[in-house]
Scaffold this active site. Structure first.
Site, PDB file in Angstrom:
ATOM      1  N   TYR A   1       0.830  -1.217   0.000  1.00  0.00           N
ATOM      2  CA  TYR A   1       0.000   0.000   0.000  1.00  0.00           C
ATOM      3  C   TYR A   1       0.863   1.265   0.000  1.00  0.00           C
ATOM      4  O   TYR A   1       0.357   2.357  -0.272  1.00  0.00           O
ATOM      5  CB  TYR A   1      -0.959   0.040   1.207  1.00  0.00           C
ATOM      6  CG  TYR A   1      -1.952  -1.103   1.304  1.00  0.00           C
ATOM      7  CD1 TYR A   1      -2.137  -1.999   0.250  1.00  0.00           C
ATOM      8  CD2 TYR A   1      -2.710  -1.286   2.457  1.00  0.00           C
ATOM      9  CE1 TYR A   1      -3.023  -3.054   0.360  1.00  0.00           C
ATOM     10  CE2 TYR A   1      -3.607  -2.344   2.559  1.00  0.00           C
ATOM     11  CZ  TYR A   1      -3.755  -3.225   1.517  1.00  0.00           C
ATOM     12  OH  TYR A   1      -4.650  -4.272   1.628  1.00  0.00           O
TER      13      TYR A   1
ATOM     14  N   LYS B   1       1.257  -6.770   5.859  1.00  0.00           N
ATOM     15  CA  LYS B   1       1.297  -7.995   5.051  1.00  0.00           C
ATOM     16  C   LYS B   1       2.568  -8.026   4.209  1.00  0.00           C
ATOM     17  O   LYS B   1       3.011  -6.981   3.715  1.00  0.00           O
ATOM     18  CB  LYS B   1       0.078  -8.040   4.097  1.00  0.00           C
ATOM     19  CG  LYS B   1      -1.241  -7.680   4.768  1.00  0.00           C
ATOM     20  CD  LYS B   1      -2.436  -7.698   3.829  1.00  0.00           C
ATOM     21  CE  LYS B   1      -3.670  -7.097   4.496  1.00  0.00           C
ATOM     22  NZ  LYS B   1      -3.853  -5.656   4.284  1.00  0.00           N
TER      23      LYS B   1
HETATM   24  P1  NAD Z   1     -14.359  -0.944   1.011  1.00  0.00           P
HETATM   25  O1  NAD Z   1     -15.315  -2.020   0.684  1.00  0.00           O
HETATM   26  O2  NAD Z   1     -13.977  -0.712   2.426  1.00  0.00           O
HETATM   27  O3  NAD Z   1     -14.922   0.389   0.355  1.00  0.00           O
HETATM   28  C1  NAD Z   1     -14.234   1.604   0.503  1.00  0.00           C
HETATM   29  C2  NAD Z   1     -14.904   2.663  -0.337  1.00  0.00           C
HETATM   30  O4  NAD Z   1     -16.287   2.759   0.012  1.00  0.00           O
HETATM   31  C3  NAD Z   1     -14.331   4.045  -0.062  1.00  0.00           C
HETATM   32  O5  NAD Z   1     -13.232   4.299  -0.889  1.00  0.00           O
HETATM   33  C4  NAD Z   1     -15.503   4.953  -0.354  1.00  0.00           C
HETATM   34  O6  NAD Z   1     -15.580   5.171  -1.732  1.00  0.00           O
HETATM   35  C5  NAD Z   1     -16.673   4.118   0.059  1.00  0.00           C
HETATM   36  N1  NAD Z   1     -17.146   4.405   1.446  1.00  0.00           N
HETATM   37  C6  NAD Z   1     -16.587   4.011   2.630  1.00  0.00           C
HETATM   38  N2  NAD Z   1     -17.347   4.405   3.657  1.00  0.00           N
HETATM   39  C7  NAD Z   1     -18.410   5.069   3.128  1.00  0.00           C
HETATM   40  C8  NAD Z   1     -19.533   5.701   3.687  1.00  0.00           C
HETATM   41  N3  NAD Z   1     -19.757   5.724   4.999  1.00  0.00           N
HETATM   42  N4  NAD Z   1     -20.422   6.289   2.838  1.00  0.00           N
HETATM   43  C9  NAD Z   1     -20.243   6.257   1.498  1.00  0.00           C
HETATM   44  N5  NAD Z   1     -19.188   5.660   0.913  1.00  0.00           N
HETATM   45  C10 NAD Z   1     -18.278   5.068   1.723  1.00  0.00           C
HETATM   46  O7  NAD Z   1     -13.057  -1.205   0.090  1.00  0.00           O
HETATM   47  P2  NAD Z   1     -11.527  -1.530   0.227  1.00  0.00           P
HETATM   48  O8  NAD Z   1     -10.728  -0.339   0.556  1.00  0.00           O
HETATM   49  O9  NAD Z   1     -11.193  -2.255  -1.021  1.00  0.00           O
HETATM   50  O10 NAD Z   1     -11.427  -2.595   1.427  1.00  0.00           O
HETATM   51  C11 NAD Z   1     -11.205  -2.238   2.769  1.00  0.00           C
HETATM   52  C12 NAD Z   1      -9.843  -2.654   3.233  1.00  0.00           C
HETATM   53  O11 NAD Z   1      -9.639  -4.052   3.023  1.00  0.00           O
HETATM   54  C13 NAD Z   1      -8.684  -2.027   2.448  1.00  0.00           C
HETATM   55  O12 NAD Z   1      -8.484  -0.671   2.787  1.00  0.00           O
HETATM   56  C14 NAD Z   1      -7.559  -2.930   2.845  1.00  0.00           C
HETATM   57  O13 NAD Z   1      -7.097  -2.630   4.156  1.00  0.00           O
HETATM   58  C15 NAD Z   1      -8.236  -4.287   2.817  1.00  0.00           C
HETATM   59  N6  NAD Z   1      -8.052  -4.985   1.523  1.00  0.00           N
HETATM   60  C16 NAD Z   1      -7.262  -6.095   1.516  1.00  0.00           C
HETATM   61  C17 NAD Z   1      -7.068  -6.792   0.339  1.00  0.00           C
HETATM   62  C18 NAD Z   1      -6.212  -8.021   0.370  1.00  0.00           C
HETATM   63  O14 NAD Z   1      -5.871  -8.547  -0.695  1.00  0.00           O
HETATM   64  N7  NAD Z   1      -5.855  -8.514   1.531  1.00  0.00           N
HETATM   65  C19 NAD Z   1      -7.647  -6.365  -0.858  1.00  0.00           C
HETATM   66  C20 NAD Z   1      -8.464  -5.231  -0.841  1.00  0.00           C
HETATM   67  C21 NAD Z   1      -8.653  -4.561   0.367  1.00  0.00           C
END
Ligand code: NAD
Length: 276
Positions: free
Chosen positions: A51, A76
């Site tokens: 990240y 990670k």
């Molecule tokens: P998420 O499902 O948490 O969605 C985030 C998005 O949703 C934001 O960018 C915003 O656009 C919207 N959002 C968030 N809160 C909101 C609200 N209250 N109202 C309106 N819109 C809102 O997506 P993500 O970031 O892909 O996943 C969360 C976390 O999971 C990541 O930040 C990361 O830490 C982890 N992750 C891990 C992997 C992996 O391969 N291990 C992959 C993807 C994500």
């Protein structure tokens, strides 16, 4: 239940069930975002070497000034750093960037099957755990076949598997397998990267409870027993996403969300094919 609610891993350590994810949070705003979350009561931050914002996480933790044992930090190991020695080196670099001398949870980010190094990588995580440099060790994006092999070859069961999981992709078969191994389920992209917030079924539940769609989905994860790490950089949304302990979804609500599951609901890459 409140924001400091924890679940207990099979190794006896605990994890706050709700945390903040920082994927795609820009490096230069991460410190502020983390500080905002900690001020709002979050006690769990999920980052990763790839990240590019571990240093920002470290700065935010430092600025918040909380006692070390009150904040849970996950990072990670990235795919190119898999292998025993490379993982030990990557861990040192991550800790240095985070300005920590001990990590709470270290994960193998992807199995990356074409590299065929995840067993050796796991042995490095076991070493780090045995040395007390990381409290708990787990994996991310592992399928049952990858987990079976890890467990068979090392005898060490990960505490957690962080996988794509949201109302449109509910991972029921994988969750059943993980429950059988006592491996906790952590949901990544819990809001479907925001794409599920305009789902009519979710909007209807939000209206029914006087809550927002994001709160309904996060609440669903909590009631399903997932560890959940929604991401936002917007202070009001960071606060909103943690204000999910004052209402409850009933059986009919859970049934309505269960119906949103789709075979083709995956948004991210398939773990068996992802070899970036
Ligand atoms: P998420 O499902 O948490 O969605 C985030 C998005 O949703 C934001 O960018 C915003 O656009 C919207 N959002 C968030 N809160 C909101 C609200 N209250 N109202 C309106 N819109 C809102 O997506 P993500 O970031 O892909 O996943 C969360 C976390 O999971 C990541 O930040 C990361 O830490 C982890 N992750 C891990 C992997 C992996 O391969 N291990 C992959 C993807 C994500």
């Amino acid at each position: 239940m409140s924001i400091d609610h924890t679940l207990t891993f099979h190794d006896g350590h605990t994890i706050p069930q709700l945390g903040l994810g920082v994927w795609q949070t820009p490096a230069d705003t991460t410190a502020q975002v983390v500080e905002t979350a900690l001020a709002a009561g979050y006690r769990h931050i999920d980052t990763a070497a790839i990240y590019g914002n571990e240093a920002g996480v470290g700065q935010g933790l430092k600025a918040a000034g909380l006692p070390r044992d009150q904040v849970f930090v996950t990072t990670k190991v990235w795919n190119v750093d898999q292998g025993f020695d490379a993982t030990l080196r990557a861990f040192d670099l991550s800790l240095q960037k985070l300005q920590l001398d001990r990590l709470d949870l270290y994960l193998i980010h992807w199995p990356s099957p074409a590299r065929d190094l995840y067993v050796e990588t796991w042995r490095a995580l076991v070493r780090l755990r045995d040395e007390g440099r990381v409290r708990s060790i787990g994996v991310s994006n592992f399928e049952p076949a990858h987990l079976d092999r890890l467990i068979q070859e090392t005898g060490v069961v990960p505490v957690l598997n962080q996988v794509e999981l949201h109302p449109q992709f509910q991972q029921r078969a994988l969750s059943d397998y993980l429950a059988g191994q006592r491996i906790a389920v952590q949901a990544w992209s819990p809001l479907g990267q925001g794409k599920l917030l305009s789902s009519p079924a979710i909007e209807a539940l939000a209206k029914k409870h006087g809550r927002t769609p994001a709160q309904v989905i996060i609440r669903w994860h909590l009631q399903r027993g997932h560890i959940v790490i929604p991401k936002s950089v917007t202070p009001s949304r960071i606060v909103e996403n943690a204000d999910v302990f004052g209402f409850e979804l009933d059986a009919a609500d859970l049934h309505a969300i269960a119906a949103l599951d789709r075979d083709d609901g995956r948004i991210g890459p398939h773990p068996a094919k992802a070899d970036f």
